[in-house]
Design a protein around this motif. Structure first.
Motif, PDB file in Angstrom:
ATOM      1  N   LEU A   1       3.228  -1.722  -9.429  1.00 15.75           N
ATOM      2  CA  LEU A   1       2.179  -2.020 -10.746  1.00 15.75           C
ATOM      3  C   LEU A   1       1.280  -2.262 -10.498  1.00 15.75           C
ATOM      4  CD1 LEU A   1       4.858  -5.637 -11.308  1.00 15.75           C
ATOM      5  CD2 LEU A   1       4.639  -3.679 -12.348  1.00 15.75           C
ATOM      6  N   ASP A   2       1.105  -2.442  -9.294  1.00 15.24           N
ATOM      7  CA  ASP A   2      -0.530  -1.812  -9.003  1.00 15.24           C
ATOM      8  C   ASP A   2      -1.287  -0.537  -9.840  1.00 15.24           C
ATOM      9  OD1 ASP A   2      -1.319  -4.328  -7.937  1.00 15.24           O
ATOM     10  OD2 ASP A   2      -1.048  -2.818  -5.725  1.00 15.24           O
ATOM     11  N   LEU A   3      -0.444   0.414 -10.046  1.00 12.80           N
ATOM     12  CA  LEU A   3      -0.429   1.987  -9.973  1.00 12.80           C
ATOM     13  C   LEU A   3      -0.084   2.217 -12.192  1.00 12.80           C
ATOM     14  CD1 LEU A   3      -1.280   4.961  -9.890  1.00 12.80           C
ATOM     15  CD2 LEU A   3       1.101   5.702  -8.772  1.00 12.80           C
ATOM     16  N   VAL A   4       0.635   1.589 -11.866  1.00  9.10           N
ATOM     17  CA  VAL A   4       1.164   1.507 -13.552  1.00  9.10           C
ATOM     18  C   VAL A   4       1.079  -0.113 -13.813  1.00  9.10           C
ATOM     19  CG1 VAL A   4       3.124   2.580 -15.174  1.00  9.10           C
ATOM     20  CG2 VAL A   4       3.097   3.516 -12.577  1.00  9.10           C
ATOM     21  N   PRO A   5       0.983  -0.651 -14.588  1.00  9.01           N
ATOM     22  CA  PRO A   5       0.473  -1.678 -14.415  1.00  9.01           C
ATOM     23  C   PRO A   5       1.843  -2.750 -16.256  1.00  9.01           C
ATOM     24  CG  PRO A   5      -1.736  -1.466 -14.736  1.00  9.01           C
ATOM     25  CD  PRO A   5      -0.713  -0.151 -14.536  1.00  9.01           C
TER      26      PRO A   5
ATOM     27  N   GLU B   1       0.894  -0.567  -0.329  1.00 13.89           N
ATOM     28  CA  GLU B   1      -0.043  -0.164  -0.112  1.00 13.89           C
ATOM     29  C   GLU B   1       0.910   0.999   0.061  1.00 13.89           C
ATOM     30  OE1 GLU B   1      -3.748  -1.940   2.185  1.00 13.89           O
ATOM     31  OE2 GLU B   1      -2.158  -0.160   3.970  1.00 13.89           O
ATOM     32  N   VAL B   2       2.199   1.344   1.115  1.00 15.50           N
ATOM     33  CA  VAL B   2       3.103   2.081   0.972  1.00 15.50           C
ATOM     34  C   VAL B   2       3.582   2.138  -0.835  1.00 15.50           C
ATOM     35  CG1 VAL B   2       4.893   3.592   1.772  1.00 15.50           C
ATOM     36  CG2 VAL B   2       3.471   2.634   3.446  1.00 15.50           C
ATOM     37  N   SER B   3       3.856   1.527  -1.094  1.00 14.75           N
ATOM     38  CA  SER B   3       4.093   2.016  -2.408  1.00 14.75           C
ATOM     39  C   SER B   3       3.686   2.288  -3.531  1.00 14.75           C
ATOM     40  CB  SER B   3       5.133   0.172  -3.205  1.00 14.75           C
ATOM     41  OG  SER B   3       3.906  -0.790  -2.634  1.00 14.75           O
ATOM     42  N   LEU B   4       3.106   2.124  -3.367  1.00 16.87           N
ATOM     43  CA  LEU B   4       1.612   2.033  -4.637  1.00 16.87           C
ATOM     44  C   LEU B   4       1.503   4.038  -4.406  1.00 16.87           C
ATOM     45  CD1 LEU B   4      -1.684   0.951  -5.619  1.00 16.87           C
ATOM     46  CD2 LEU B   4      -1.462   3.340  -5.186  1.00 16.87           C
ATOM     47  N   LEU B   5       1.205   4.373  -2.800  1.00 16.55           N
ATOM     48  CA  LEU B   5       1.424   5.920  -2.893  1.00 16.55           C
ATOM     49  C   LEU B   5       2.725   6.760  -3.059  1.00 16.55           C
ATOM     50  CD1 LEU B   5      -0.043   5.843   1.330  1.00 16.55           C
ATOM     51  CD2 LEU B   5      -1.191   6.663  -1.204  1.00 16.55           C
ATOM     52  N   LEU B   6       3.629   6.234  -2.881  1.00 19.94           N
ATOM     53  CA  LEU B   6       5.509   6.333  -2.409  1.00 19.94           C
ATOM     54  C   LEU B   6       5.167   6.776  -4.505  1.00 19.94           C
ATOM     55  CD1 LEU B   6       7.043   5.169  -0.304  1.00 19.94           C
ATOM     56  CD2 LEU B   6       6.757   7.314   0.067  1.00 19.94           C
ATOM     57  N   ALA B   7       4.540   5.528  -5.378  1.00 23.65           N
ATOM     58  CA  ALA B   7       4.919   6.028  -7.048  1.00 23.65           C
ATOM     59  C   ALA B   7       4.480   6.801  -7.340  1.00 23.65           C
ATOM     60  CB  ALA B   7       4.408   4.871  -6.859  1.00 23.65           C
ATOM     61  N   TYR B   8       2.876   7.008  -6.415  1.00 20.47           N
ATOM     62  CA  TYR B   8       2.488   8.496  -6.909  1.00 20.47           C
ATOM     63  C   TYR B   8       3.395   9.594  -6.962  1.00 20.47           C
ATOM     64  CZ  TYR B   8      -2.475   6.868  -7.357  1.00 20.47           C
ATOM     65  OH  TYR B   8      -3.235   5.981  -7.826  1.00 20.47           O
ATOM     66  N   GLU B   9       3.755   9.980  -6.141  1.00 26.28           N
ATOM     67  CA  GLU B   9       4.949  10.485  -5.682  1.00 26.28           C
ATOM     68  C   GLU B   9       6.126  11.393  -6.865  1.00 26.28           C
ATOM     69  OE1 GLU B   9       5.715  14.692  -4.779  1.00 26.28           O
ATOM     70  OE2 GLU B   9       4.332  13.316  -3.284  1.00 26.28           O
ATOM     71  N   VAL B  10       6.558  10.611  -6.526  1.00 26.28           N
ATOM     72  CA  VAL B  10       8.397   9.804  -8.043  1.00 26.28           C
ATOM     73  C   VAL B  10       7.615   9.449  -9.353  1.00 26.28           C
ATOM     74  CG1 VAL B  10       7.931   7.172  -7.485  1.00 26.28           C
ATOM     75  CG2 VAL B  10      10.235   8.624  -7.594  1.00 26.28           C
ATOM     76  N   THR B  11       6.403   9.780  -9.394  1.00 27.93           N
ATOM     77  CA  THR B  11       5.813   9.851 -11.884  1.00 27.93           C
ATOM     78  C   THR B  11       5.016  10.948 -10.775  1.00 27.93           C
ATOM     79  OG1 THR B  11       3.467   8.230 -10.644  1.00 27.93           O
ATOM     80  CG2 THR B  11       5.915   6.979 -11.180  1.00 27.93           C
ATOM     81  N   ARG B  12       5.325  12.121 -10.568  1.00 28.15           N
ATOM     82  CA  ARG B  12       4.527  12.821 -10.060  1.00 28.15           C
ATOM     83  C   ARG B  12       4.432  14.120 -11.779  1.00 28.15           C
ATOM     84  NH1 ARG B  12       1.731  16.149  -6.496  1.00 28.15           N
ATOM     85  NH2 ARG B  12       2.381  14.794  -5.175  1.00 28.15           N
TER      86      ARG B  12
END
Length: 209
Positions: free
Chosen positions: A89-93, A35-46
């Motif tokens: 990968l849930d965010l960017v499959p 769950e945290v990795s999905l949230l962090l992925a939003y930040e790193v791909t902003r």
């Protein structure tokens, strides 16, 4: 000078607190890390580049943004990095996945590489390197050096926790690579673990000692 972004979103910080708790079970740790990795992925791909394309909604035609360029690469530093990959990968499959096998010599704390496999065309892709802990910085530094040697040019590093010593070591070797993390902790102890930290992320993720 280190380029570090700390994601202080309340949900990230709440879940990080749950992960730090030594009573957190292996199953809960695995789920929370995802769950945290999905949230962090939003930040790193902003700031990913987009292009306008013509589409037709049920109402009318319009120009709408779509990601441009080649597919991203998520590069996992084995083994604990895999705990972050699933949520990303849930965010960017559609992302490609690279693996960099590195273990830490417990006596010298030096990084020892034993495996590398990556998609083609690294020079044309954004590569996001992931590992839960940026402790001594040795593994992250070696992984990024390996990816650069294979042609990667646009690289970011994502971790759950970082120590000041690890940030300094990494920035000295790769000042062009920004770091994204949920927290910067106090220091490393004599065994090279982050304090207060959360212990060995790989062991807690997989239920090993």
């Amino acid at each position: 000078m280190a380029k570090v972004t700390v994601c202080d979103h309340p949900l990230v910080q709440h879940k990080l607190t749950l992960l730090r708790d030594k009573t957190c079970s292996t199953a809960d740790f695995r789920l929370l890390l995802r769950e945290v990795s999905l949230l962090l992925a939003y930040e790193v791909t902003r700031d990913l580049p987009v292009e306008l394309v013509e589409i037709e909604t049920p109402i009318q035609r319009m120009s709408a943004p779509r990601l441009s360029g080649k597919k991203l690469v998520f590069a996992s530093i084995l083994r604990a990095g895999n705990g972050l990959i699933d949520g990303m990968l849930d965010l960017v499959p559609s992302a490609r996945v690279a693996h960099v096998g590195i273990y830490r010599d417990h006596e010298t704390l030096a990084a020892k590489r034993y495996f590398f496999k990556a998609p083609a065309g690294l020079s044309e892709r954004l590569v996001i390197v992931v590992d839960p802990m940026l402790a001594t910085g040795n593994s992250a530094t070696d992984a990024v050096s390996t990816l650069k040697a294979e042609g990667a040019r646009d690289i970011r590093f994502l971790c759950l926790l970082a120590a000041p010593e690890g940030i300094a070591r990494f920035a000295a070797a790769h000042p062009d690579v920004p770091v994204f993390t949920a927290a910067i902790d106090t220091r490393l102890n004599e065994n090279g673990y982050i304090e207060p930290g959360l212990g060995d992320a790989g062991d807690r993720l997989y239920g090993t000692k």
